[in-house]
Write an enzyme that holds these catalytic residues in place. Structure first.
Site: not given
Ligand code: GRF
Length: 202
Positions: A13, A90, A92, A108, A144, A173
């Protein structure tokens, strides 16, 4: 707008945001990446893109507060306008969030309020969902549960496993997060009295 991305893992992401921000007309630039794990693959990917990347390992600090203080000190140097949590595993504290009230967003991998927490894809399959997806929301003290900025959905296929579903969701995403960050950076959405307010241009 200056953006710092928080990761704990591979950072796909984060990379999607980096690629989107490379466009000249994108209203945000990624000025730093912060991880709570020294071995997060995303750190190397960020550095390969020339983006300063820093890890703050929780066990190196005497308390959660000290850990956050170190991160906040780094943020004071980076001067971000917006924080993007992207696979950051984690929670916050409220005082950290208050420092960036309304300027922290998270992605999420479920259609919140369904399936907050972990193992979202397996839980969706177990529940017999025919639709799955992801949510970008403002970060508030609860996990979340902040006001939603946007969602993207995908079909669940009969032979899906949590892996095949996760891959299908991950694709959207990346699209959703780049769009959501754009809207926030342009001031087209904001958080007000605990809700997402869209400023629709007349
Ligand atoms: C993704 O599905 C994200 O939504 C979740 O962790 C997964 C891996 O995320 N929180 P990334 O490839 O490290 O961005």
């Amino acid at each position: 707008k200056r953006v710092v991305v928080f990761i704990s893992g591979g950072g796909s992401n984060m990379m999607a945001l980096v690629k989107a921000a490379a466009a000249a007309d994108y209203p945000a630039e990624i000025v730093g990446v912060i991880s709570d794990r020294a071995d997060a693959g995303g750190l190397t990917r960020a550095e390969a893109e020339g983006i300063p990347a820093f890890s703050f390992v929780r066990k190196d600090f005497p308390s959660k507060e000290a850990h956050e203080e170190a991160i906040l000190a780094k943020l004071d140097q980076l001067q971000p306008d917006i924080l993007c949590l992207a696979g950051y595993m984690r929670l916050l504290t409220g005082s950290f969030i208050n420092r960036y009230e309304g300027r922290i967003i998270n992605i999420h991998p479920s259609l919140l309020p369904l399936f907050p927490g972990l193992h979202t894809h397996q839980r969706a399959l177990d529940a017999g969902m025919k639709i799955a997806g992801c949510t970008v929301h403002f970060v508030t003290e609860g996990m979340d549960e902040g006001p939603v900025i946007g969602q993207a959905s995908v079909p669940v296929l009969v032979d899906d496993t949590s892996e095949t579903l996760a891959n299908r969701v991950l694709t959207v995403e990346h699209q959703l997060y780049s769009l959501a960050l754009k809207l926030l950076a342009e001031g087209k959405v904001r958080m007000e009295n605990g809700a997402t307010v869209a400023t629709i241009e007349a």
